[in-house]
Design a protein around this motif. Structure first.
Motif, PDB file in Angstrom:
ATOM      1  N   GLY A  88       0.833  -1.206   0.000  1.00  0.00           N
ATOM      2  CA  GLY A  88       0.000   0.000   0.000  1.00  0.00           C
ATOM      3  C   GLY A  88       0.861   1.246   0.000  1.00  0.00           C
ATOM      4  N   GLN A  89       0.240   2.348   0.346  1.00  0.00           N
ATOM      5  CA  GLN A  89       0.908   3.644   0.310  1.00  0.00           C
ATOM      6  C   GLN A  89       1.299   4.111   1.706  1.00  0.00           C
ATOM      7  N   ALA A  90       2.127   5.165   1.731  1.00  0.00           N
ATOM      8  CA  ALA A  90       2.447   5.856   2.979  1.00  0.00           C
ATOM      9  C   ALA A  90       1.354   6.883   3.229  1.00  0.00           C
ATOM     10  N   ILE A  91       0.306   6.454   3.917  1.00  0.00           N
ATOM     11  CA  ILE A  91      -0.760   7.391   4.283  1.00  0.00           C
ATOM     12  C   ILE A  91      -0.642   7.694   5.773  1.00  0.00           C
ATOM     13  N   ASP A  92      -1.204   8.818   6.158  1.00  0.00           N
ATOM     14  CA  ASP A  92      -1.132   9.235   7.562  1.00  0.00           C
ATOM     15  C   ASP A  92      -2.534   9.600   8.025  1.00  0.00           C
ATOM     16  N   ASP A  93      -3.125   8.742   8.831  1.00  0.00           N
ATOM     17  CA  ASP A  93      -4.467   9.006   9.353  1.00  0.00           C
ATOM     18  C   ASP A  93      -4.418   9.459  10.810  1.00  0.00           C
ATOM     19  N   THR A  94      -3.254   9.998  11.214  1.00  0.00           N
ATOM     20  CA  THR A  94      -3.084  10.462  12.597  1.00  0.00           C
ATOM     21  C   THR A  94      -3.002  11.982  12.665  1.00  0.00           C
ATOM     22  N   TRP A  95      -3.582  12.661  11.666  1.00  0.00           N
ATOM     23  CA  TRP A  95      -3.477  14.117  11.589  1.00  0.00           C
ATOM     24  C   TRP A  95      -2.011  14.539  11.578  1.00  0.00           C
ATOM     25  N   HIS A  96      -1.250  13.874  10.759  1.00  0.00           N
ATOM     26  CA  HIS A  96       0.150  14.120  10.408  1.00  0.00           C
ATOM     27  C   HIS A  96       1.156  13.821  11.519  1.00  0.00           C
ATOM     28  N   MET A  97       0.732  13.324  12.649  1.00  0.00           N
ATOM     29  CA  MET A  97       1.684  13.065  13.719  1.00  0.00           C
ATOM     30  C   MET A  97       2.654  11.936  13.356  1.00  0.00           C
ATOM     31  N   TYR A  98       2.170  10.936  12.614  1.00  0.00           N
ATOM     32  CA  TYR A  98       3.034   9.842  12.184  1.00  0.00           C
ATOM     33  C   TYR A  98       4.118  10.364  11.242  1.00  0.00           C
ATOM     34  N   THR A  99       3.734  11.256  10.348  1.00  0.00           N
ATOM     35  CA  THR A  99       4.706  11.859   9.425  1.00  0.00           C
ATOM     36  C   THR A  99       5.719  12.703  10.173  1.00  0.00           C
ATOM     37  N   VAL A 100       5.266  13.456  11.156  1.00  0.00           N
ATOM     38  CA  VAL A 100       6.169  14.279  11.962  1.00  0.00           C
ATOM     39  C   VAL A 100       7.257  13.418  12.595  1.00  0.00           C
ATOM     40  N   GLN A 101       6.881  12.246  13.097  1.00  0.00           N
ATOM     41  CA  GLN A 101       7.869  11.370  13.718  1.00  0.00           C
ATOM     42  C   GLN A 101       8.892  10.881  12.692  1.00  0.00           C
ATOM     43  N   HIS A 102       8.413  10.561  11.490  1.00  0.00           N
ATOM     44  CA  HIS A 102       9.334  10.126  10.446  1.00  0.00           C
ATOM     45  C   HIS A 102      10.278  11.255  10.040  1.00  0.00           C
ATOM     46  N   VAL A 103       9.778  12.480  10.003  1.00  0.00           N
ATOM     47  CA  VAL A 103      10.635  13.629   9.677  1.00  0.00           C
ATOM     48  C   VAL A 103      11.709  13.793  10.744  1.00  0.00           C
ATOM     49  N   ARG A 104      11.325  13.685  11.998  1.00  0.00           N
ATOM     50  CA  ARG A 104      12.306  13.823  13.085  1.00  0.00           C
ATOM     51  C   ARG A 104      13.388  12.752  12.986  1.00  0.00           C
ATOM     52  N   ASN A 105      12.971  11.534  12.703  1.00  0.00           N
ATOM     53  CA  ASN A 105      13.951  10.455  12.580  1.00  0.00           C
ATOM     54  C   ASN A 105      14.895  10.701  11.410  1.00  0.00           C
ATOM     55  N   LEU A 106      14.326  11.140  10.294  1.00  0.00           N
ATOM     56  CA  LEU A 106      15.137  11.361   9.099  1.00  0.00           C
ATOM     57  C   LEU A 106      16.097  12.530   9.287  1.00  0.00           C
ATOM     58  N   ALA A 107      15.671  13.552  10.024  1.00  0.00           N
ATOM     59  CA  ALA A 107      16.498  14.748  10.227  1.00  0.00           C
ATOM     60  C   ALA A 107      17.815  14.419  10.918  1.00  0.00           C
ATOM     61  N   SER A 108      17.842  13.334  11.677  1.00  0.00           N
ATOM     62  CA  SER A 108      19.073  12.941  12.365  1.00  0.00           C
ATOM     63  C   SER A 108      20.015  12.164  11.453  1.00  0.00           C
ATOM     64  N   GLN A 109      19.561  11.836  10.226  1.00  0.00           N
ATOM     65  CA  GLN A 109      20.354  11.003   9.330  1.00  0.00           C
ATOM     66  C   GLN A 109      20.895  11.752   8.120  1.00  0.00           C
ATOM     67  N   VAL A 110      20.260  12.878   7.768  1.00  0.00           N
ATOM     68  CA  VAL A 110      20.642  13.598   6.554  1.00  0.00           C
ATOM     69  C   VAL A 110      20.771  15.084   6.850  1.00  0.00           C
ATOM     70  N   ASP A 111      21.347  15.800   5.889  1.00  0.00           N
ATOM     71  CA  ASP A 111      21.486  17.252   6.052  1.00  0.00           C
ATOM     72  C   ASP A 111      20.175  17.981   5.804  1.00  0.00           C
ATOM     73  N   ILE A 112      19.453  17.549   4.774  1.00  0.00           N
ATOM     74  CA  ILE A 112      18.232  18.226   4.343  1.00  0.00           C
ATOM     75  C   ILE A 112      17.095  17.211   4.284  1.00  0.00           C
ATOM     76  N   VAL A 113      15.957  17.562   4.861  1.00  0.00           N
ATOM     77  CA  VAL A 113      14.760  16.720   4.804  1.00  0.00           C
ATOM     78  C   VAL A 113      13.753  17.364   3.859  1.00  0.00           C
ATOM     79  N   ALA A 114      13.281  16.580   2.895  1.00  0.00           N
ATOM     80  CA  ALA A 114      12.248  17.027   1.963  1.00  0.00           C
ATOM     81  C   ALA A 114      11.054  16.087   2.071  1.00  0.00           C
ATOM     82  N   VAL A 115       9.865  16.664   2.017  1.00  0.00           N
ATOM     83  CA  VAL A 115       8.640  15.865   2.096  1.00  0.00           C
ATOM     84  C   VAL A 115       7.739  16.252   0.936  1.00  0.00           C
ATOM     85  N   TYR A 116       7.349  15.256   0.147  1.00  0.00           N
ATOM     86  CA  TYR A 116       6.392  15.467  -0.946  1.00  0.00           C
ATOM     87  C   TYR A 116       5.038  14.963  -0.436  1.00  0.00           C
ATOM     88  N   VAL A 117       4.059  15.875  -0.334  1.00  0.00           N
ATOM     89  CA  VAL A 117       2.787  15.545   0.304  1.00  0.00           C
ATOM     90  C   VAL A 117       1.630  15.742  -0.673  1.00  0.00           C
TER      91      VAL A 117
END
Length: 618
Positions: free
Chosen positions: A235-264
């Motif tokens: 399936g797809q990367a959907i977020d039915d938690t009012w974006h809180m699930y995505t926020v957590q993924h962004v935080r995790n990714l921010a510790s691994q790369v210089d720049i975080v980009a999200v296509y929504v």
């Protein structure tokens, strides 16, 4: 584990990452030189200066450190990555019919060069691709493209596509997995969908010259939560938690790369203003560490929110899509060119595009300026401007909006050299004084320590220690760039072009600058857009007519002989003028003059210093 894509130069070294025959893109080799000023965009590294720490002297109301934008450094440019984002890509219906008639590149011919010049190009593939599955019952619009259509994405230089939208599951999970497989087999990475939850949310990592960008793709528009991938189901990367699930993924990714980009995939179709929840989600993603948020689904362009480091593009509209002539704005899209460094988004610019019966072309029509003006109006809600060249800029000064010098002044604000007046104006047409020039130039080329420790030379009488100009005039005099005592350098007197250029030439000749300074090559003489009244420079001096009744005096340098206002200049001034023309600081005006002795506005001086600074930085 993330999908990892190296820049094409690295791909050539690794056969596992190389493109297929005929798919290699143009490589760009850069070498140090004095680069002419260019419009703010991915082709331009943000040349800059040191932002000054608070000094003990009174400051100029015009030239002081800006708290609003991060400062850049004078010297070697930081490594950057150039990204090209586009909006919705649909490869069947009328586009599919065009491809069947004329081949997979037919929709892309008008934009492939723009996409290929970026390090990485990214879009939203809004259809399934394959031969499996059946249309979902009850869904009004279902899209599935022929696998052969992917050859167009390859030829156009697309590197990554988001599959997180409301159409890649139109033909069920089997076709979704087929789409993922086919796209990856074509050498294009996918984000936002996969065989399970971990794969759907797996970021794509883009790397070049030590700078890394992590890209997530999220779908917020789905007919049912069953479209979401499960622990063991596709399936797809959907977020039915009012974006809180995505926020957590962004935080995790921010510790691994210089720049975080999200296509929504978000907001509402055919609406030019994003919904309230869309705006709240964008804010939450930025606060979590996202530097770039790019939206799709509205099918028309929306505004931008750019603060000088982080950028949200709420919708890039349709890019390659079916033609809907009854709604012209559905035919307008854009290529968003973004340059990023380890610090964040260095610059962003927009190239409007138009769909003409399935073919996407760069919009050079008279409506282009209206599109940019419309987008600037939509962006004003976030204190962001889009200028006439498509530069996306923080709206810093009320009297600079859509001014020809807006990009230049924004760069110098970012560099810490300009702040403006307390009433949020820059007063671009006001005459600049020698004291203001001294401050602006000093802050451009000197460190805070240099300014604090500069010792006035013996006999220094240009200003008093309590004057705000004191540290800047002292610094220039201590370096021998201005005289220590000369009524002509009264800080309150107007600064001419010749005054400024004399200082720049002396600075360029000093040992600290010699190693990075090089004359602009003639074949690149057209890179700099002209300021009002200026003319395009000639690549070679005009030939003297043997029958001319007014031959040029021998002491006039060859590259100055097309200018009519040099009578009476001493040899030193002629040498300075010749140098300034040679390295691209001056072009001359349409009436054949250089206007070396006339007064200069703040906007004109900012442009002159930016040209000099940009060249020194490169």
């Amino acid at each position: 584990m993330a999908f990892r894509i190296h820049h094409r130069s690295e791909c050539r070294k690794d056969p596992c990452l190389a493109r297929g025959p005929g798919q290699a893109r143009r490589a760009v080799t850069k070498r140090p030189k004095l680069k002419r000023f260019a419009r703010l965009g991915p082709a331009v590294l943000l040349a800059g200066t040191l932002a000054l720490t608070p000094l003990s002297w009174p400051k100029s109301p015009v030239v002081c450190a800006s708290p609003s934008l991060p400062s850049t450094r004078f010297g070697a440019p930081d490594p950057t990555i150039t990204l090209a984002f586009v909006g919705d890509i649909l490869l069947n219906v009328t586009v599919g019919d065009l491809i069947k008639r004329e081949g997979p590149m037919a929709p892309w011919e008008g934009v492939k060069d723009i996409l290929s010049r970026a390090d990485f190009a990214i879009g939203n593939l809004e259809c399934a691709v394959g031969t499996t599955g059946e249309p979902l019952p009850g869904k009004e619009w279902t899209f599935r493209a022929d696998p052969a259509t992917l050859d167009g994405l390859i030829g156009a230089g697309i590197d990554v596509v988001s599959l997180a939208n409301n159409h890649t599951l139109d033909y069920g999970t089997e076709c979704l997995l087929e789409t993922v497989a086919l796209v990856r087999q074509a050498g294009i990475q996918t984000a936002g969908a996969g065989a399970n939850l971990a794969e759907a949310f797996k970021p794509v990592i883009l790397e070049k010259d030590g700078v890394s960008v992590g890209l997530l793709a999220i779908n917020m528009i789905y007919p049912t939560v069953s479209w979401g991938a499960g622990e063991d189901s596709p399936g797809q990367a959907i977020d039915d938690t009012w974006h809180m699930y995505t926020v957590q993924h962004v935080r995790n990714l921010a510790s691994q790369v210089d720049i975080v980009a999200v296509y929504v995939h978000w907001s509402e179709e055919r609406q030019e203003v994003p919904t309230g929840w869309t705006i709240r989600m964008a804010k939450a993603l930025r606060e979590a560490g996202a530097h770039l948020v790019v939206g799709s689904h509205p099918h028309i362009l929306n505004g931008f929110d750019y603060d000088g480091t982080n950028l949200t593009a709420y919708s890039l509209g349709n890019f390659v899509f079916t033609t809907r002539p009854e709604n012209p704005r559905l035919q307008i899209g854009a290529v968003l060119e973004v340059t990023v460094s380890k610090r964040g988004v260095e610059s962003a610019s927009l190239i409007p595009t138009r769909i003409v019966w399935g073919r996407t072309v760069v919009d050079d029509s008279p409506e282009k300026e209206e599109t940019l003006r419309w987008l600037s109006s939509l962006s004003n809600a976030w204190q962001t401007d889009v200028d006439r060249q498509g530069n996306i800029l923080p709206a810093l000064f009320s009297d600079l909006r859509r001014h020809w010098a807006q990009a230049t002044v924004t760069n110098l604000v970012r560099a810490g050299a300009i702040e403006g007046y307390p009433d949020k104006t820059f007063r671009p047409e006001a005459t600049i004084s020698k004291g203001e020039f001294a401050a602006l130039f000093s802050r451009t080329v000197a460190s805070p320590e240099d300014l604090e420790t500069a010792v006035p030379p013996s006999g220094f009488t240009l200003c008093h220690q309590t004057d705000w100009q004191y540290p800047y005039m002292t610094y220039l005099a201590s370096r021998g760039l201005i005289p220590e005592s000369d009524p002509g350098w009264d800080p309150s007197s107007p600064c001419s072009r010749l005054d400024a250029l004399t200082v720049m030439q002396k600075h360029a000749k000093q040992a600290v600058a010699q190693s990075v300074y090089e004359v602009l090559e003639p074949e690149e003489a057209g890179e700099t857009p002209v300021t009002p009244g200026e003319q395009e420079p000639e690549t070679s001096p005009p030939q003297q007519d043997d029958h001319s009744s007014a031959p040029f005096p021998d002491h006039i340098p060859a590259n100055l002989r097309r200018f009519a206002d040099l009578t009476g200049l001493d040899p030193a001034s002629l040498d300075t003028a010749s140098w300034a023309v040679e390295v691209g600081l001056l072009k001359g005006y349409e009436d054949g003059t250089l206007r070396l002795g006339g007064t200069v506005t703040r906007a004109e001086m900012a442009e002159l210093i930016w040209r000099y600074t940009a060249g020194k930085r490169l």
